[in-house]
Design an enzyme around this catalytic site. Sequence first.
Site, PDB file in Angstrom:
ATOM      1  CG  HIS A  43      -3.218  -5.100   3.270  1.00  0.00           C
ATOM      2  ND1 HIS A  43      -2.930  -4.327   2.286  1.00  0.00           N
ATOM      3  CD2 HIS A  43      -3.516  -6.125   2.664  1.00  0.00           C
ATOM      4  CE1 HIS A  43      -2.800  -4.905   1.148  1.00  0.00           C
ATOM      5  NE2 HIS A  43      -3.192  -6.288   1.247  1.00  0.00           N
ATOM      6  CG  ASP A  57      -1.720  -1.329   1.408  1.00  0.00           C
ATOM      7  OD1 ASP A  57      -2.558  -1.621   0.446  1.00  0.00           O
ATOM      8  OD2 ASP A  57      -1.115  -2.006   2.477  1.00  0.00           O
TER       9      ASP A  57
END
Length: 329
Positions: free
Chosen positions: A188, A160
């Site tokens: 996440h 990410d």
Amino acid sequence: MSTTPVKVAVTGAAGQIGYSLLFRIASGALFGPDTPVELRLLEITPALKALEGVVMELDDCAFPTLAGVQIGDDATKVFDGVNHALLVGARPRGPGMERGDLLEANGGIFAPQGKALNEVAADDIRVTVTGNPANTNALIAMSNAPDIPTERFSALTRLDHNRAISQLAAKLGVPVTEIRRMTIWGNHSATQYPDLFHAEVGGRNAAEAVGDQDWLANTFIPTVAKRGAAIIEARGASSAASAASATIDHARTWTQGTPEGDWVSMAVRSDGSYGVQEGIISSFPVTVADGQWSIVQGLEIDDFSRAKIDASVAELVEERDAVQGLGLI
Ligand code: NAD
Ligand code: LMR
């Protein structure tokens, strides 16, 4: 070349991520050209034959840094004496699923693996969980390994982090190397919060450099947070090479440290910093020195960021409660 190989366990080694990850590790991308590595590869029994094929390919690369490969379906044998465990093996989500839908299916994998690591891993073991839902799987592994210090467990939000850097660089037309101090907060998952208020572009505040709150809130954040789903939609399978690359980045930073003046995102056990409930595995800005991470302290969190962090942390608390209810922690 030093003589003692670093022992790296990879679970789910016959899977998509494994197919990219193993070759990177074996070629020295994790520990450099002077450190031999021994791979310990864990799979479920039906996947061992496919894994044998992958090992044949590893042999065929004749990597100078690859000191040995062992494979198996018994975690207590495969994890024996390992220094790093990259826990990748889990069922990936398909189109239309959220990562949280995988809690029950994948939670059952991480309790026995945590126990096995507790029993047989090396004293300096460092555990990185990539398999989803990564934060809560790391919590399950950690909770089942009472003799391993909790700071040795982490989950991957580096993918990410890298996605956020890449999106910002593209928006501003600058190389990715201009960007520092990116942070992913929380889970996440689609609730994650990629934070531009503390990031820098060429030394300048990133949110100011963008100068477009609408893009930041309504394009940048959802693009990064939903990138996994966009890749599943486009590729028909979840991200693999980029996930492997981020797993390498994460483990390498943990070993080699962060550059002066920069930080990375890692999901680690919260000590209550920034009001994140203590004990959950949440992503923070961290610096790393001498193999130890520390959460960056003293960042000012405005109301916008506060609400985003709180929403992601609330999801992690729900996931924790769910796996508690399933008896996994
Ligand atoms: P995959 O299905 O191709 O491979 C998973 C492998 O794990 C399979 O070979 C399977 O046999 C194996 N496996 C299942 N149970 C196991 C067990 N108990 N022990 C050992 N191995 C086991 O999946 P993939 O695309 O390689 O993805 C793996 C995981 O990584 C998924 O959970 C996926 O959602 C996740 N992922 C995470 C990120 C991240 O940024 N954190 C990014 C991409 C993918
Ligand atoms: C990703 O972010 O690409 C992975 O977590 C796979 C997924 O399910 O999104």
